[in-house]
Motif scaffolding. Structure first.
Motif, mmCIF file in Angstrom:
data_model
loop_
_atom_site.group_PDB
_atom_site.id
_atom_site.type_symbol
_atom_site.label_atom_id
_atom_site.label_comp_id
_atom_site.label_asym_id
_atom_site.label_seq_id
_atom_site.Cartn_x
_atom_site.Cartn_y
_atom_site.Cartn_z
ATOM 1 N N ALA A 199 62.732 27.790 -17.048
ATOM 2 C CA ALA A 199 63.671 27.896 -15.920
ATOM 3 C C ALA A 199 64.934 28.673 -16.298
ATOM 4 C CB ALA A 199 64.063 26.498 -15.424
ATOM 5 N N VAL A 222 58.758 28.738 -12.221
ATOM 6 C CA VAL A 222 58.368 28.041 -13.448
ATOM 7 C C VAL A 222 56.918 27.589 -13.343
ATOM 8 C CG1 VAL A 222 58.763 26.016 -14.876
ATOM 9 C CG2 VAL A 222 60.708 27.280 -13.969
ATOM 10 N N VAL A 240 63.392 28.671 -8.339
ATOM 11 C CA VAL A 240 63.239 28.495 -9.783
ATOM 12 C C VAL A 240 62.037 27.616 -10.080
ATOM 13 C CG1 VAL A 240 64.284 27.523 -11.856
ATOM 14 C CG2 VAL A 240 65.677 28.860 -10.291
ATOM 15 N N ARG A 241 61.944 26.496 -9.363
ATOM 16 C CA ARG A 241 60.819 25.580 -9.601
ATOM 17 C C ARG A 241 59.486 26.275 -9.391
ATOM 18 N NH1 ARG A 241 62.402 20.678 -10.725
ATOM 19 N NH2 ARG A 241 64.478 20.060 -10.032
#
Ligand SMILES: Nc1ncnc2c1ncn2[C@@H]1O[C@H](COP(=O)(O)OP(=O)(O)OP(=O)(O)O)[C@@H](O)[C@H]1O
Ligand SMILES: [Mg+2]
Lengths: 262, 251
Positions: free
Chosen positions: B116, B133, B129-130
């Motif tokens: 991240a 990732v 971001v999640r």
């Protein structure tokens, strides 16, 4: 050593979800309050019991690790040993090593125990904080509390480089151990001087290697967009629960101060 | 699975500027060692280039220049951008750099945090971001390791996570320093397929000549801080004498 440093425990507990600033201020408040409290301990012990009871899950996960970590401040605690002699009170023992005249007083002993307990409690509290807050989030909270960016960066890097140092030391020790073979019937390890030299060289190596590695880690961070400020994804808007926790902590601290001063 | 080469032009090809342009690059390490001696090379958008050469040839040193981590004398442009102080953040978002040693690449408390780090510092929101990732970890087959500590992974696993850390940034240019070292045969095969499926510009250093043969139509051979060959891979792989002279061997 690693058990000492790997502190963040990844479960969802009520404390994990609290706003960072509340946690941070509560911890600092507790530690300061703790240091300032009189030496009567009743109130503090009650507070400690409350904190310990707060999250069984954390204690369960942390288990022995947390206990071990809580003695990290032992050297500092022992530094307080002199109060045993220095506090005026009823004399309970006398000791005259090397012509010194050391008198142990009852008040001194009580005070020393109080210092030990309070230090240990403060460490406990700090452990609770670090076990429930991941480190980038912690540094981020410091920024929100208006701690200067430079200072926060220094803290963040000291933390990261602590790992670097430990890792390099482990590598070196492993390399030495794996080559420290001894033939049967021989005495291994060389003379004292030779050993001291090896240890000295390893110390130097550790420094140089850690610095080089720290350099490369810094490069890696830059390569991925680091521009002097660590960011985090942990939520940070004060919610009702956070205000409640803050208020509760404030009350607790006030109570401790009152009881502690009686 | 058959290897296929995806030759469709990547999106940024129209801009015209080469992905990597290096002219007369010279670099001395602080201890005085002259590691790069007058390197010049241009790599077009979408090109895949292998970088080979004996230990100590300067491959890693060269790669560290490509996003301004080291700066020698000479000119470097990434997608037309100079590596000036103002442009560096932009350049670093374009260049996905994976270091030779995964221990240098991974520095966060958990694998998730490490992957991240890039997208977060590029300014993406939490949701994005999640997702990045998750995608990056899935791409390298490490989806189940998100909560693990990077220090406690095996070398091959660290290598994969390292790659994920830059994939999550969505770079246009991949600069990988020995990505297949330490991977088991399956991991290596997955890596080849992963790279093969990506329409990015790539510069990949390796000692794995079979990987070069499969993935890279163009090859740079470095020796003693210089580029001694720049051209078609197939031509070099058939020149036994040349390969031996530079400490390489046929796949
Ligand atoms: N920090 C440094 N200080 C001084 N010299 C260095 C440093 N790092 C590398 N070198 C030297 O620079 C030269 C090139 O090193 P580099 O790591 O770029 O080689 P490489 O081609 O990547 O080799 P390998 O295949 O082993 O990874 C080597 O001779 C090396 O000894
Ligand atoms: Mg290298």
């Amino acid at each position: 050593m690693e058990a000492l440093l790997d502190r963040f425990i990844s479960v969802d507990s009520p404390i994990h979800c609290l706003d960072l600033r509340v946690k941070l201020l509560a911890t600092v408040g507790f530690i300061v309050g703790n240091a300032a409290a009189g030496w009567r301990m009743a109130g503090l012990c009650a507070a400690a019991a409350a904190i310990d009871a707060v999250d069984q899950r954390i204690r369960a996960v942390a288990g022995f690790g947390a206990l071990k970590r809580s003695f990290i401040a032992l050297p500092f605690m022992l530094a307080g040993f002199s109060v045993v002699f220095a506090t005026p009170g009823r004399e309970i023992a006398q000791w005259t090593p090397l012509g010194l005249d050391l008198r142990v007083t009852d008040a001194g002993v009580v005070r020393f125990i109080s210092i030990m307990l309070r230090t240990w409690l403060s460490v406990q509290m700090a452990i609770l904080l670090t076990a429930t807050t991941d480190f980038p989030a912690l540094t981020h909270a410091l920024r929100h509390l208006k701690v200067p960016a430079v200072l926060v960066s220094i803290i963040a890097f000291m933390y990261r480089y602590l790992f670097v140092l430990v890792e390099e030391a482990q590598r070196l020790l492993r390399a030495r151990a794996s080559r420290s073979a001894v033939l049967p019937g021989q005495k291994g390890g060389g003379g004292l001087l030779w050993r001291a030299k090896v240890a000295g060289n390893m110390g130097g190596q550790l420094l140089v290697r850690s610095m080089a590695r720290a350099d490369r880690v810094y490069m890696a961070m830059q390569a991925r967009g680091y521009r002097g400020e660590l960011l985090t994804m942990t939520r940070h808007t004060m919610q009702r629960r956070d205000w409640q926790a803050a208020a509760l902590m404030l009350l607790l601290l006030a109570a401790v101060q009152l009881v502690g001063r009686v | 699975m058959p290897i296929h080469h995806d030759n469709s032009p990547p999106p940024q090809a129209q801009t015209g500027a080469p992905s990597i342009l290096v002219r007369e690059l010279n670099y001395r390490y602080p201890d005085g060692f002259h590691a790069l001696r007058g390197l010049s090379v241009a790599i077009a958008p979408g090109e895949r280039v292998g970088l080979v050469g004996p230990n100590g040839a300067g491959k890693s040193t060269f790669m560290l220049h490509l996003n301004g981590l080291l700066s020698g004398e000479g000119e470097i442009r990434i997608a037309g951008l100079p590596l000036s102080k103002e442009k560096l953040p932009e350049v670093r978002a374009l260049v996905g750099m994976v270091f030779q040693n995964p221990d240098d690449q991974l520095f966060s408390p958990t694998v998730f945090d490490d992957v991240a780090f890039g997208p977060l510092h590029m300014g993406y929101g939490e949701e994005e971001v999640r997702q990045r990732v998750a995608e990056a970890l899935a791409a390298v087959g490490m989806a189940d390791f998100a909560e693990r500590m990077p220090y406690h992974l095996s070398v091959g696993q660290k290598k994969r996570v390292s790659l994920a850390t830059v994939l999550a940034m969505g770079p246009e240019l991949l600069v990988l320093d020995e990505p297949s070292a330490g991977l088991d045969p399956r991991g290596r095969r997955q890596l080849i397929e992963l790279l093969d499926g990506m329409a990015l510009t790539m510069l990949v250093s390796t000692h794995d000549m079979r990987l070069v043969d499969e993935l890279f139509p163009r090859i740079l051979v470095m020796d003693a801080g210089q580029i001694v060959y720049d051209g078609e891979t197939s031509a070099v792989l058939n020149d036994d004498a040349f390969l031996r002279a530079h400490g390489l061997e046929k796949p």
